[in-house]
Design a protein around this motif. Sequence first.
Motif, PDB file in Angstrom:
ATOM      1  N   GLN A  28      57.942  48.793  30.145  1.00  0.00           N
ATOM      2  CA  GLN A  28      56.741  49.597  30.339  1.00  0.00           C
ATOM      3  C   GLN A  28      55.474  48.742  30.407  1.00  0.00           C
ATOM      4  O   GLN A  28      54.413  49.236  30.796  1.00  0.00           O
ATOM      5  N   VAL A  29      55.578  47.487  30.040  1.00  0.00           N
ATOM      6  CA  VAL A  29      54.445  46.570  30.225  1.00  0.00           C
ATOM      7  C   VAL A  29      54.039  46.544  31.696  1.00  0.00           C
ATOM      8  O   VAL A  29      52.852  46.510  32.033  1.00  0.00           O
ATOM      9  N   LEU A  30      55.033  46.574  32.576  1.00  0.00           N
ATOM     10  CA  LEU A  30      54.750  46.581  34.013  1.00  0.00           C
ATOM     11  C   LEU A  30      54.018  47.857  34.415  1.00  0.00           C
ATOM     12  O   LEU A  30      53.142  47.834  35.283  1.00  0.00           O
ATOM     13  N   ASP A  31      54.378  48.967  33.785  1.00  0.00           N
ATOM     14  CA  ASP A  31      53.694  50.230  34.055  1.00  0.00           C
ATOM     15  C   ASP A  31      52.226  50.130  33.657  1.00  0.00           C
ATOM     16  O   ASP A  31      51.335  50.608  34.373  1.00  0.00           O
ATOM     17  N   GLY A  32      51.969  49.490  32.520  1.00  0.00           N
ATOM     18  CA  GLY A  32      50.592  49.311  32.081  1.00  0.00           C
ATOM     19  C   GLY A  32      49.776  48.480  33.043  1.00  0.00           C
ATOM     20  O   GLY A  32      48.622  48.797  33.359  1.00  0.00           O
ATOM     21  N   VAL A  33      50.377  47.400  33.549  1.00  0.00           N
ATOM     22  CA  VAL A  33      49.687  46.532  34.505  1.00  0.00           C
ATOM     23  C   VAL A  33      49.372  47.293  35.785  1.00  0.00           C
ATOM     24  O   VAL A  33      48.242  47.255  36.292  1.00  0.00           O
ATOM     25  N   ALA A  34      50.365  47.990  36.319  1.00  0.00           N
ATOM     26  CA  ALA A  34      50.184  48.714  37.583  1.00  0.00           C
ATOM     27  C   ALA A  34      49.104  49.778  37.466  1.00  0.00           C
ATOM     28  O   ALA A  34      48.229  49.897  38.332  1.00  0.00           O
ATOM     29  N   ASN A  35      49.145  50.549  36.401  1.00  0.00           N
ATOM     30  CA  ASN A  35      48.179  51.633  36.250  1.00  0.00           C
ATOM     31  C   ASN A  35      46.779  51.128  35.933  1.00  0.00           C
ATOM     32  O   ASN A  35      45.790  51.695  36.406  1.00  0.00           O
ATOM     33  N   ALA A  36      46.687  50.065  35.153  1.00  0.00           N
ATOM     34  CA  ALA A  36      45.368  49.500  34.860  1.00  0.00           C
ATOM     35  C   ALA A  36      44.701  49.009  36.137  1.00  0.00           C
ATOM     36  O   ALA A  36      43.514  49.270  36.381  1.00  0.00           O
ATOM     37  N   VAL A  37      45.459  48.319  36.969  1.00  0.00           N
ATOM     38  CA  VAL A  37      44.913  47.811  38.227  1.00  0.00           C
ATOM     39  C   VAL A  37      44.494  48.967  39.126  1.00  0.00           C
ATOM     40  O   VAL A  37      43.387  48.972  39.685  1.00  0.00           O
ATOM     41  N   PHE A  38      45.357  49.961  39.261  1.00  0.00           N
ATOM     42  CA  PHE A  38      45.044  51.051  40.188  1.00  0.00           C
ATOM     43  C   PHE A  38      43.817  51.827  39.735  1.00  0.00           C
ATOM     44  O   PHE A  38      42.918  52.107  40.542  1.00  0.00           O
ATOM     45  N   VAL A  39      43.761  52.189  38.468  1.00  0.00           N
ATOM     46  CA  VAL A  39      42.657  53.013  37.969  1.00  0.00           C
ATOM     47  C   VAL A  39      41.318  52.306  38.146  1.00  0.00           C
ATOM     48  O   VAL A  39      40.319  52.916  38.541  1.00  0.00           O
ATOM     49  N   ILE A  40      41.286  51.001  37.876  1.00  0.00           N
ATOM     50  CA  ILE A  40      40.017  50.272  37.911  1.00  0.00           C
ATOM     51  C   ILE A  40      39.617  49.887  39.329  1.00  0.00           C
ATOM     52  O   ILE A  40      38.460  50.030  39.729  1.00  0.00           O
ATOM     53  N   VAL A  41      40.571  49.411  40.109  1.00  0.00           N
ATOM     54  CA  VAL A  41      40.238  48.813  41.403  1.00  0.00           C
ATOM     55  C   VAL A  41      40.160  49.843  42.519  1.00  0.00           C
ATOM     56  O   VAL A  41      39.374  49.682  43.466  1.00  0.00           O
ATOM     57  N   SER A  42      40.929  50.913  42.438  1.00  0.00           N
ATOM     58  CA  SER A  42      40.968  51.867  43.546  1.00  0.00           C
ATOM     59  C   SER A  42      39.601  52.482  43.822  1.00  0.00           C
ATOM     60  O   SER A  42      39.193  52.625  44.981  1.00  0.00           O
ATOM     61  N   ILE A  43      38.883  52.848  42.770  1.00  0.00           N
ATOM     62  CA  ILE A  43      37.573  53.461  42.984  1.00  0.00           C
ATOM     63  C   ILE A  43      36.578  52.452  43.539  1.00  0.00           C
ATOM     64  O   ILE A  43      35.632  52.814  44.261  1.00  0.00           O
ATOM     65  N   LEU A  44      36.788  51.164  43.246  1.00  0.00           N
ATOM     66  CA  LEU A  44      35.923  50.132  43.808  1.00  0.00           C
ATOM     67  C   LEU A  44      36.164  49.983  45.304  1.00  0.00           C
ATOM     68  O   LEU A  44      35.229  49.738  46.076  1.00  0.00           O
ATOM     69  N   VAL A  45      37.401  50.120  45.728  1.00  0.00           N
ATOM     70  CA  VAL A  45      37.709  50.060  47.158  1.00  0.00           C
ATOM     71  C   VAL A  45      37.042  51.231  47.882  1.00  0.00           C
ATOM     72  O   VAL A  45      36.462  51.061  48.965  1.00  0.00           O
ATOM     73  N   VAL A  46      37.107  52.406  47.288  1.00  0.00           N
ATOM     74  CA  VAL A  46      36.441  53.574  47.877  1.00  0.00           C
ATOM     75  C   VAL A  46      34.940  53.324  47.981  1.00  0.00           C
ATOM     76  O   VAL A  46      34.298  53.638  48.987  1.00  0.00           O
ATOM     77  N   LYS A  47      34.370  52.757  46.933  1.00  0.00           N
ATOM     78  CA  LYS A  47      32.933  52.437  46.952  1.00  0.00           C
ATOM     79  C   LYS A  47      32.608  51.458  48.072  1.00  0.00           C
ATOM     80  O   LYS A  47      31.619  51.631  48.802  1.00  0.00           O
ATOM     81  N   ASP A  48      33.441  50.435  48.234  1.00  0.00           N
ATOM     82  CA  ASP A  48      33.204  49.434  49.275  1.00  0.00           C
ATOM     83  C   ASP A  48      33.218  50.066  50.667  1.00  0.00           C
ATOM     84  O   ASP A  48      32.371  49.765  51.511  1.00  0.00           O
ATOM     85  N   ARG A  49      34.191  50.932  50.906  1.00  0.00           N
ATOM     86  CA  ARG A  49      34.368  51.496  52.239  1.00  0.00           C
ATOM     87  C   ARG A  49      33.350  52.591  52.564  1.00  0.00           C
ATOM     88  O   ARG A  49      33.154  52.920  53.739  1.00  0.00           O
ATOM     89  N   THR A  50      32.721  53.180  51.551  1.00  0.00           N
ATOM     90  CA  THR A  50      31.773  54.270  51.811  1.00  0.00           C
ATOM     91  C   THR A  50      30.334  53.874  51.549  1.00  0.00           C
ATOM     92  O   THR A  50      29.439  54.710  51.695  1.00  0.00           O
ATOM     93  N   GLU A  51      30.092  52.632  51.202  1.00  0.00           N
ATOM     94  CA  GLU A  51      28.731  52.201  50.893  1.00  0.00           C
ATOM     95  C   GLU A  51      27.828  52.371  52.111  1.00  0.00           C
ATOM     96  O   GLU A  51      28.136  51.914  53.207  1.00  0.00           O
TER      97      GLU A  51
END
Length: 244
Positions: free
Chosen positions: A132-155
């Motif tokens: 489940q350590v891998l689950d933590g890594v995957a979800n931490a990355v997605f939650v934090i970075v995904s909204i930044l990608v949306v911000k980049d593309r809609t700026e």
Amino acid sequence: IDGKQIDYARARGAGVSKRDGQIIQTEGIAALAQDRILLCFLTAAFLFHLSNAAMLPELGEMLAQGNPRMAPPFMSACIIVTQLVIAGTAAWIGIRAGKGRKPLLLLGFSVLPVRGVMYTLVHAPAALIGIQVLDGVANAVFVIVSILVVKDRTEGTGRFNLAAGALATAVGIGAALSSAIGGVLVQRLGFRASFLGLAAIAVAAFMVLLFGVPETVRDVGGHTPRDSESIENESPTLAPSALT
């Protein structure tokens, strides 16, 4: 909160008119539908959660086979491990995301198929919980970075909130369908086939991200890839002074 203290243009990721700073400049909703990179990212996010959402419930069921009373402790242990990893890595991911979104996203997306395959190879409860350590890594990355990608593309478009809503919708639909697909696979083919099927979906999500979504963070000149695309699409013109 005093409404006069809110920068509505900045809150929406919108541009401001050069003539009148009070006029918020936004693009049409169709502009988002024409953004191939944003659409590819939404597709990758959908596939990510189509694969990810069912894995933890299925793991809990598999660990509790033959001993239903152990289901709650096993599930609790899996959730605690995941949350501890998220809490421990969130700050580092947030700092690192300022230098580049895609490497982190590739890391988060790549561990998901590995996790699915490992569930079929490992049988010891302690080891399965450790995965489940891998689950933590995957979800931490997605939650934090995904909204930044949306911000980049809609700026500069004024459509950040709409795009963020589209991301949440893609995530929700993917997670809902994941449980249905995983349940059908478990019922008809067993846990092993279900985990491998979910891992295959995770590979598809990784491929969409790898080939369909470039780096979106600002370059050293302060321009986003979206800005660069706009500059490349504009035809060169000569200033009046250059014609004299």
